[in-house]
Scaffold this active site. Structure first.
Site, mmCIF file in Angstrom:
data_model
loop_
_atom_site.group_PDB
_atom_site.id
_atom_site.type_symbol
_atom_site.label_atom_id
_atom_site.label_comp_id
_atom_site.label_asym_id
_atom_site.label_seq_id
_atom_site.Cartn_x
_atom_site.Cartn_y
_atom_site.Cartn_z
ATOM 1 N N SER A 54 33.620 -30.909 13.201
ATOM 2 C CA SER A 54 32.434 -30.426 14.002
ATOM 3 C C SER A 54 31.211 -30.032 13.436
ATOM 4 O O SER A 54 31.438 -29.603 12.063
ATOM 5 C CB SER A 54 33.026 -29.167 14.835
ATOM 6 O OG SER A 54 31.982 -28.497 15.811
ATOM 7 N N TYR A 108 36.759 -20.811 13.652
ATOM 8 C CA TYR A 108 36.633 -22.116 14.058
ATOM 9 C C TYR A 108 35.845 -22.730 12.724
ATOM 10 O O TYR A 108 36.312 -24.319 12.564
ATOM 11 C CB TYR A 108 36.511 -22.339 15.194
ATOM 12 C CG TYR A 108 36.028 -23.916 15.605
ATOM 13 C CD1 TYR A 108 37.725 -24.620 16.583
ATOM 14 C CD2 TYR A 108 35.176 -24.784 15.702
ATOM 15 C CE1 TYR A 108 37.333 -25.569 16.764
ATOM 16 C CE2 TYR A 108 34.664 -26.234 16.009
ATOM 17 C CZ TYR A 108 36.244 -26.406 17.050
ATOM 18 O OH TYR A 108 35.680 -27.416 17.676
#
Length: 245
Positions: free
Chosen positions: A141, A154
């Site tokens: 990401s 995350y």
């Protein structure tokens, strides 16, 4: 120019594939002729996918459970004879200030997002090495590089995946197995909507734009194909527009 993929005879396993990008990839790969096994922890979403295409199998899997992962991968190899492509898409993204996050929640994020990929890799890599062929994909990401409020757990898991995949890919390159990462950018999935409500969604929508799961399918299909000779690489959709028909 349009890309066309022929996956006839290939066996592709997708974790976290009942929703979002994984679901779009499963349908595309099956449409290209592959036998697809979608593994997910969401029985409702799996049920909605079941019957979409006769070449798609579904099964419940918690990727944070190492023993369950090894049993599932071994069973798939017994049924199909091999695994040509493994796409590790299972991930969670709870939003919380890190100083307010319970230790159990932090550990659960790492168990799913990081350990889950490691367990799947370890379970499948032996067969791929023996056959001198295979492709493993995982998702990073942009948050791994830039961070985001309330996304520390995350982002940390996705940053760790970059180091893991780049190292693992170089370990097995001599065996003809490719291991790569995709950072898909901001994609409208159920997980994205849960993690980006209100102002965050408006912010993403107004800057990079929010794409659809289908926007990521092309790069994934390419990396699964024999035409992709790269390994230990990261393809990043940093700033993009939605795919046009």
């Amino acid at each position: 120019m349009k890309a066309h993929f022929d996956a006839t005879g290939d066996v592709i396993v997708i974790t976290g594939g009942a929703n979002g990008i994984g679901r779009a990839l499963a349908l595309a790969a099956a449409g290209a002729g592959a036998s697809v096994v979608v593994c997910d922890f969401d029985p409702v979403a799996l049920g909605s996918l079941r019957g979409e295409d006769a070449r798609i199998e579904t099964e419940t899997l918690d990727v944070s459970d190492r023993e369950q992962v090894f049993r599932s991968i071994a069973a798939i190899e017994r049924r199909h004879g091999r695994i040509d492509g493994l796409v590790c898409g299972a991930a969670i993204q709870p939003r919380n200030n890190i100083h307010e996050m319970a230790p159990e929640e932090w550990l659960h994020v790492q168990a799913v997002n990081l350990n889950g990929v490691v367990w799947c890799y370890m379970a499948a890599i032996g067969g791929m090495i023996a056959r001198k062929r295979g492709s493993i994909l995982a998702f990073s990401s942009g948050l791994a590089h830039q961070g985001w409020p309330k996304a520390s757990a995350y982002a940390a898991s996705k940053a760790a995946l970059i180091a893991f995949i780049k190292s693992a890919g170089k370990e097995v390159a001599e065996h003809g197995v490719r291991v790569n990462l995709v950072a898909p950018g901001v994609i409208d999935t159920p997980q994205y909507r849960r993690a980006n409500e209100g102002a965050d969604h408006a912010s993403w929508k107004g800057t990079t734009g929010v794409g659809s799961p289908e926007d990521v399918v092309g790069p994934l299909m390419f990396l699964l194909s024999d035409d992709a000779t790269m390994t230990a690489s990261l393809i990043s959709r940093d700033y993009a527009f939605a795919r046009r028909g």
